[in-house]
Design a protein around this motif. Structure first.
Motif, mmCIF file in Angstrom:
data_model
loop_
_atom_site.group_PDB
_atom_site.id
_atom_site.type_symbol
_atom_site.label_atom_id
_atom_site.label_comp_id
_atom_site.label_asym_id
_atom_site.label_seq_id
_atom_site.Cartn_x
_atom_site.Cartn_y
_atom_site.Cartn_z
ATOM 1 N N ALA A 115 0.828 -1.209 0.000
ATOM 2 C CA ALA A 115 0.000 0.000 0.000
ATOM 3 C C ALA A 115 0.862 1.258 0.000
ATOM 4 N N ARG A 160 -0.337 -2.413 -5.565
ATOM 5 C CA ARG A 160 -1.200 -1.354 -5.032
ATOM 6 C C ARG A 160 -2.643 -1.563 -5.476
ATOM 7 N N LYS A 161 -2.828 -1.920 -6.729
ATOM 8 C CA LYS A 161 -4.177 -2.182 -7.253
ATOM 9 C C LYS A 161 -4.820 -3.350 -6.500
ATOM 10 N N VAL A 182 -4.141 -4.403 -3.473
ATOM 11 C CA VAL A 182 -4.443 -3.976 -2.099
ATOM 12 C C VAL A 182 -5.732 -3.154 -2.082
ATOM 13 N N GLU A 183 -5.862 -2.237 -3.024
ATOM 14 C CA GLU A 183 -7.066 -1.400 -3.081
ATOM 15 C C GLU A 183 -8.317 -2.230 -3.352
ATOM 16 N N GLU A 184 -8.203 -3.258 -4.194
ATOM 17 C CA GLU A 184 -9.362 -4.067 -4.559
ATOM 18 C C GLU A 184 -9.734 -5.115 -3.513
ATOM 19 N N TYR A 205 -8.150 -5.331 -0.035
ATOM 20 C CA TYR A 205 -7.853 -5.081 1.373
ATOM 21 C C TYR A 205 -8.270 -3.696 1.861
ATOM 22 N N ASP A 206 -9.053 -2.959 1.084
ATOM 23 C CA ASP A 206 -9.568 -1.679 1.525
ATOM 24 C C ASP A 206 -10.545 -1.903 2.678
ATOM 25 N N ASP A 259 -13.004 -0.191 3.869
ATOM 26 C CA ASP A 259 -14.414 0.058 3.556
ATOM 27 C C ASP A 259 -15.024 -1.135 2.831
#
Length: 179
Positions: free
Chosen positions: A100, A156-157, A159-161, A163-164, A166
């Motif tokens: 991240a 990074r992508k 993690v965002e998809e 492990y976010d 929200d």
């Protein structure tokens, strides 16, 4: 990324399973421009200090001790490559945090790491208990800017998809209320 000043980082309890000693030994196979920051404490701290001194790496390795979780991200953003050649691993939140923060990650294919790290896609694998293998992967990242960029972007992508917080909270909420 400055090839003349590459900073490796690991965030880890200083215990056998995290193989921090292997990262220290890997420095023997790398250019003098590569240094290591170790965040964490544990039962092997004195042994690691002894290893650093014996290998004459005092100028290349910094044992920074216990760093608050809040401050870890600052150190991650100041580093170039995250390395942890674990002998065993659970979920591996430290790896996700490094991804991240935009760091390429070098890890071993053990435990939960294989659930998120794809060799050559979201990170690089090194061999267990093999400092030379760690050094080889660090050198690959130093030499190959395209690979480094690809790993950082893909990780990074991912993690965002996946492990976010929200998204995780929303998924948990939908599962709890469906029951």
């Amino acid at each position: 990324f400055d090839k003349n000043n590459v900073v490796l980082i690991t965030t880890s309890r200083l215990v056998e399973k995290n193989a921090v000693g292997d990262i220290i030994e890997a420095l023997e196979f790398l250019p003098n421009s590569v240094s290591l920051k170790i965040l964490g404490t544990g039962s092997l701290e004195e042994n690691l200090k002894f290893k650093i001194k014996n290998l004459k790496l005092e100028n290349k390795v910094k044992l920074l001790g216990n760093i608050s979780h809040y401050d870890i991200s600052k150190y991650l953003h100041e580093a170039d490559i995250f390395v942890r050649p674990s002998l065993s691993e659970g979920m591996g939140i430290s790896f996700i945090e490094a991804m991240a923060a935009g760091l390429p990650v070098i890890a071993t294919p053990v435990g939960g790491i294989i659930d998120f790290l794809r060799d050559g896609e979201t990170g690089l694998f090194c061999e267990v208990k093999n400092p030379e293998s760690i050094a080889k992967q660090v050198q690959r990242l130093i030499d190959d800017e395209l690979l480094r960029s690809k790993l950082v972007s893909n990780a990074r992508k991912m993690v965002e998809e996946k492990y976010d917080w929200d998204l995780i909270a929303s998924e948990m909420k939908s599962k709890v209320f469906k029951v």
